[in-house]
Design a protein around this motif. Structure first.
Motif, short mmCIF file in Angstrom:
data_model
loop_
_atom_site.label_atom_id
_atom_site.label_comp_id
_atom_site.label_asym_id
_atom_site.label_seq_id
_atom_site.Cartn_x
_atom_site.Cartn_y
_atom_site.Cartn_z
N GLY A 18 0.80 -1.22 0.00
CA GLY A 18 0.00 0.00 0.00
C GLY A 18 0.83 1.27 0.00
O GLY A 18 0.41 2.31 -0.51
N PHE A 19 2.03 1.20 0.56
CA PHE A 19 2.92 2.36 0.62
C PHE A 19 3.76 2.53 -0.65
O PHE A 19 3.98 3.66 -1.09
N VAL A 20 4.26 1.41 -1.22
CA VAL A 20 5.29 1.54 -2.25
C VAL A 20 4.79 1.32 -3.68
O VAL A 20 5.40 1.84 -4.63
N HIS A 21 3.71 0.57 -3.87
CA HIS A 21 3.31 0.22 -5.24
C HIS A 21 2.65 1.41 -5.93
O HIS A 21 1.79 2.08 -5.34
N PRO A 22 3.00 1.69 -7.18
CA PRO A 22 2.41 2.85 -7.87
C PRO A 22 0.91 2.77 -8.06
O PRO A 22 0.26 3.81 -8.24
N ASP A 23 0.32 1.58 -8.01
CA ASP A 23 -1.14 1.48 -8.11
C ASP A 23 -1.82 1.83 -6.79
O ASP A 23 -3.06 1.94 -6.74
N PHE A 24 -1.05 1.99 -5.73
CA PHE A 24 -1.59 2.39 -4.43
C PHE A 24 -1.05 3.79 -4.10
O PHE A 24 -1.43 4.75 -4.74
N CYS A 25 -0.15 3.92 -3.13
CA CYS A 25 0.42 5.24 -2.85
C CYS A 25 1.65 5.51 -3.71
O CYS A 25 1.72 6.50 -4.42
N GLY A 26 2.63 4.63 -3.64
CA GLY A 26 3.77 4.70 -4.54
C GLY A 26 4.81 5.76 -4.22
O GLY A 26 5.69 6.02 -5.04
N LYS A 27 4.75 6.36 -3.02
CA LYS A 27 5.67 7.45 -2.68
C LYS A 27 6.73 7.03 -1.68
O LYS A 27 7.43 7.87 -1.12
N PHE A 28 6.85 5.72 -1.46
CA PHE A 28 7.82 5.20 -0.50
C PHE A 28 8.65 4.10 -1.15
O PHE A 28 8.24 3.49 -2.14
N GLU A 29 9.81 3.85 -0.57
CA GLU A 29 10.72 2.80 -1.02
C GLU A 29 11.09 1.93 0.17
O GLU A 29 11.57 2.43 1.19
N SER A 30 10.83 0.64 0.07
CA SER A 30 11.16 -0.28 1.15
C SER A 30 12.67 -0.53 1.17
O SER A 30 13.25 -0.93 0.15
N VAL A 31 13.30 -0.31 2.33
CA VAL A 31 14.74 -0.53 2.46
C VAL A 31 15.06 -1.67 3.43
O VAL A 31 16.18 -2.16 3.46
N PRO A 335 -4.00 -3.65 1.36
CA PRO A 335 -3.17 -2.60 0.76
C PRO A 335 -3.90 -1.29 0.53
O PRO A 335 -3.30 -0.21 0.65
N ASP A 336 -5.19 -1.35 0.20
CA ASP A 336 -5.95 -0.10 -0.01
C ASP A 336 -6.01 0.73 1.27
O ASP A 336 -5.91 1.97 1.23
N MET A 337 -6.22 0.08 2.40
CA MET A 337 -6.26 0.80 3.67
C MET A 337 -4.88 1.35 4.00
O MET A 337 -4.75 2.50 4.44
N ALA A 338 -3.84 0.55 3.78
CA ALA A 338 -2.48 1.02 4.01
C ALA A 338 -2.17 2.23 3.14
O ALA A 338 -1.51 3.18 3.59
N ALA A 339 -2.65 2.22 1.90
CA ALA A 339 -2.38 3.33 0.99
C ALA A 339 -3.01 4.63 1.47
O ALA A 339 -2.43 5.71 1.30
N ALA A 340 -4.20 4.55 2.08
CA ALA A 340 -4.84 5.75 2.61
C ALA A 340 -4.00 6.38 3.71
O ALA A 340 -3.83 7.60 3.78
N VAL A 341 -3.45 5.53 4.59
CA VAL A 341 -2.56 6.02 5.64
C VAL A 341 -1.28 6.56 5.02
O VAL A 341 -0.77 7.61 5.43
N ALA A 342 -0.75 5.88 4.01
CA ALA A 342 0.48 6.30 3.36
C ALA A 342 0.35 7.69 2.74
O ALA A 342 1.28 8.50 2.80
N GLU A 343 -0.80 7.98 2.15
CA GLU A 343 -1.00 9.29 1.54
C GLU A 343 -0.94 10.40 2.57
O GLU A 343 -0.38 11.48 2.33
N VAL A 344 -1.51 10.16 3.75
CA VAL A 344 -1.46 11.15 4.84
C VAL A 344 -0.02 11.40 5.25
O VAL A 344 0.43 12.55 5.38
N VAL A 345 0.73 10.32 5.44
CA VAL A 345 2.13 10.45 5.87
C VAL A 345 2.97 11.10 4.78
O VAL A 345 3.82 11.95 5.06
N ALA A 346 2.75 10.71 3.53
CA ALA A 346 3.54 11.26 2.43
C ALA A 346 3.37 12.77 2.32
O ALA A 346 4.34 13.50 2.04
#
Length: 357
Positions: A18-31, A335-346
């Motif tokens: 939800g955080f990293v995939h471009p079809d969801f939030c896509g603004k993070f990179e897993s390290v 992942p959809d729920m995670a993406a909503a949280v990711a957008e807030v954080v991003a």
């Protein structure tokens, strides 16, 4: 630049997706990612890279190998807070938030996200987590989200705690605005996604094992029920449950259900075509565990159907045995729920980065 992310208790990576995939939030990179389930770690690596590690989080804290990151996400095992766990007060899993917070500190993260069952928000540990966060310089907020409100085809309610470094990040506005609704009168938002939306296109499953062919049919396999099980399935009408089984075929209803005259309305129930799924748990292939019968076919849902009802795209790779994959699906964050949280954080991190520039 994408924000660097660490996922702890990562499972197969539903939250990371939800955080990293471009079809969801896509603004993070897993390290970096960490989990103690080898099959789940293999799935994570197959989808996100070899930086996922299988191991004990407390040992990892001692190793001194925690990479730097902008955000730490994860869900310390939820069974310790679950109402289904009758011995939860002395469950050691309740304390695993402590090494989680140690890694938040070691990574230099500016934000952290903890996801868990509803019981977290009313537990003693909730206060302990927020106290520790304050000591580390974090402000916190929390809330309860329904996955269906954010595009997941499942009415899964989960608790979130979000912390941000008060000296570095502006306050987080939480919860995220809904993206979907159950209110038919509200025409400004799309309706909740339903079981029909997600699985109606799949054919009846034929094979009994994981199939060596492309998705979605690789995980679309059936069980091999007894004749008595088949008779029980046939006795449950659309939208029905164990009480319908008892009414229609008391002769093949388990005695424990006959004696228990209340509760358990989802047990041995059929999913509804035109509603989101109920919460998908790790034993979704056993209809005696919940509302996991297909809406009209006489069988429990398949692994592929469960994965879709969690919100996983068909191209997501699951590795392991049937039992291991089911556990990965049921333990995941939609992942959809995670993406909503990711957008807030991003957005918060974007403002900070822009200010720093």
């Amino acid at each position: 630049m994408k924000h660097k992310l660490i996922d702890l208790f990562s499972g197969c990576g539903g939250m990371t997706l939800g955080f990293v995939h471009p079809d969801f939030c896509g603004k993070f990179e897993s390290v970096f990612a960490l989990d103690n389930d080898p099959a789940a770690v293999d799935s994570y690596r197959a989808n996100f890279g070899d930086h996922a590690q299988c191991g004990d989080i407390e040992e990892w804290v001692k190793s001194g190998r925690t990479p730097k990151a902008d955000i730490v996400i994860g869900g310390p095992p939820c069974q310790g807070f679950s109402l289904l766990n009758k011995k939860r007060r002395n469950d050691h899993r309740r304390a695993l938030w402590e090494p989680y917070m140690d890694i938040v500190a070691l990574s230099g993260a500016r934000v952290f996200v903890i996801e868990n069952v509803q019981g977290l928000l009313k537990s003693e540990e909730f206060g302990e987590i927020t106290t520790r966060a304050d000591e580390l310089g974090f402000e916190t907020t929390s809330g309860l989200l329904n996955a269906a409100d954010y595009g997941a085809p499942q009415t899964r309610k989960r608790a979130f705690i979000i912390g941000w470094k008060r000296s570095e990040v502006t306050p987080v506005s939480f919860p995220p605005q809904q993206t979907h609704t159950s209110d038919e009168a509200n025409k400004s938002l799309p309706r909740w996604r339903t079981v029909r939306d997600m699985i109606a296109d799949l054919p009846e499953p034929e094979e009994l094992e994981i199939r060596n062919e492309p998705a979605p049919l690789n995980l679309h396999f059936r069980r091999n029920p007894t004749e008595k099980s088949m008779m029980r399935y046939r006795a449950v009408p659309p939208g029905g449950n164990r009480f319908d089984l008892q009414k229609n075929r008391p002769d093949i209803t388990p005695q424990c259900w006959i004696k228990k005259t209340s509760g358990g309305t989802d047990l041995f129930g059929r999913l509804w075509w035109d509603r989101p799924s109920v919460t998908i748990r790790t034993e979704f292939f056993k209809p005696e565990k919940g509302r996991y019968l297909h809406p009209e076919q006489h069988r429990p849902i398949t692994h592929r159907e469960a994965a879709r009802l969690m919100g996983f795209p068909d191209e997501f790779i699951f590795t392991g045995t049937k039992i291991e994959i089911a556990r990965q699906i049921g333990n995941a964050v939609p992942p959809d729920m995670a993406a909503a949280v990711a957008e807030v954080v991003a957005e918060v991190l974007r403002q900070k980065t822009k200010k720093a520039a």
